[in-house]
Design an enzyme around this catalytic site. Structure first.
Site, PDB file in Angstrom:
ATOM      1  CD  GLU A  78       9.703   6.112 -17.558  1.00 30.84           C
ATOM      2  OE1 GLU A  78      10.360   6.014 -16.498  1.00 30.84           O
ATOM      3  OE2 GLU A  78       8.551   5.668 -17.673  1.00 30.84           O
ATOM      4  CE  LYS A 113       5.217   0.486 -16.320  1.00 29.51           C
ATOM      5  NZ  LYS A 113       6.417   0.618 -15.523  1.00 29.51           N
ATOM      6  CG  ASP A 140       2.459  -1.718   3.234  1.00 31.15           C
ATOM      7  OD1 ASP A 140       2.481  -1.390   2.036  1.00 31.15           O
ATOM      8  OD2 ASP A 140       3.466  -1.667   3.964  1.00 31.15           O
ATOM      9  CG  LEU A 175      -1.913  -1.172   1.302  1.00 30.16           C
ATOM     10  CD1 LEU A 175      -2.615  -1.191   2.653  1.00 30.16           C
ATOM     11  CD2 LEU A 175      -2.923  -1.098   0.161  1.00 30.16           C
TER      12      LEU A 175
END
Length: 301
Positions: free
Chosen positions: A180, A173, A30, A8
């Protein structure tokens, strides 16, 4: 839908918030209680351990892992395989290496547990703008999960892109992140050239801001650096040390395996390596050789 989110932090926390906004039921875990407490305030139910998943009256159980790639993801995945039941579903939304994803898919399949790999782009802005997802795994499981993906992505994306069998979502990805790297490096080099053309006394902030509209190179990356330059024209709040999270390395490894040259991405990654070195010995070796063969003047260390 009922979704269990493991992890989280910045990404997992925002994914939880976005799903809660669209009326999904979120059960969160978490190891950092502060992260858990934050998401609980938004309406999520918090469990204290992965083992608590056993007590949840859900069928199938859908677990979204949003963890850093590497040991923590592997450890959590292995633990989940011992907790979940046949027909339960694990979504790995982190930046796992696609080869490891395929191996994990096979391990899960032996237990009749489904693994979906979900390349997740959008960073900390995903909560506001929606996430760009590339999804791999069994197509029928992807279709079952479409309500989740629809809630996370921009409205015109219709749940974003199913790209193929297991590993393909993380593969796409990985390539995205390699691209990128190259784009970021080109922008950084351009700004440095502008900054060092002292005779023109260029206003870098105004120039980059001007590129945001109508320019061929306008992009979200240009928007981000423009915003920073407006607030800090010399970027004094930043050092020149640049880290990498692994996907650029994997992209280059893939280029070698396929025999596809990727000079831009490779140079961008190497620039990050160089940024972390102080007085690297390679530069000293070059200076020493120039002095040796040509008597060139050198600067002392």
């Amino acid at each position: 839908m009922n979704i269990i989110i493991v992890g989280l932090g910045k990404m997992g926390g925002n994914i939880a918030k976005k799903l809660l906004k669209d009326n999904h039921n979120i059960i969160g875990f978490d190891s950092d209680k502060n992260q858990s407490n934050t998401i609980e305030k938004y309406g999520a139910k918090i469990i204290d351990s992965l083992e608590d998943i056993n007590s949840l009256d859900l069928s199938p159980k859908i677990v979204w892992m949003m963890l850093p790639s590497g040991k923590i993801t592997q450890k959590t995945f292995t633990k989940l395989l011992g907790i979940l039941s046949p027909e339960d579903i694990i979504i790995d939304g982190g930046n796992s290496n696609y080869k490891l994803t395929r191996a994990r898919f096979d391990d899960a399949k032996k237990l009749d547990i489904h693994l979906i790999d979900c390349g997740t782009s959008g960073g900390i802005w995903g909560l506001k703008n929606g996430y760009c997802l590339t999804i791999g795994g069994e197509k029928n499981i992807y279709e079952k999960l479409r309500p989740i993906f629809n809630s996370l992505t921009p409205k015109n994306s219709k749940g974003n892109l199913y790209v193929g069998e297991s590993g393909s979502g993380h593969y796409v990805k990985m390539i995205h992140n390699g691209i990128e790297y190259g784009m970021m490096q080109a922008i950084a080099e351009g700004v440095e050239l502008l900054k060092n053309k002292s005779e023109y006394k260029l206003n870098i902030s105004e120039i980059v801001n001007n590129w945001k509209d109508g320019s061929v190179i306008k992009s979200w990356l240009i928007d981000l650096i423009s915003d920073e330059l407006i607030n800090d024209k010399n970027l004094e709040n930043f050092s020149s040390y640049v880290d990498d999270s692994g996907e650029g390395r994997w992209t280059i490894e893939e280029s070698i395996e396929l025999g596809i040259p990727t000079p831009v991405i490779t140079a961008a990654l190497f620039a990050r390596f160089r940024s972390r070195q102080i007085e690297p010995i390679s530069g000293k070796v070059l200076s020493a050789m120039r002095k040796g063969f040509g008597g060139h003047e050198v600067k002392n260390g």
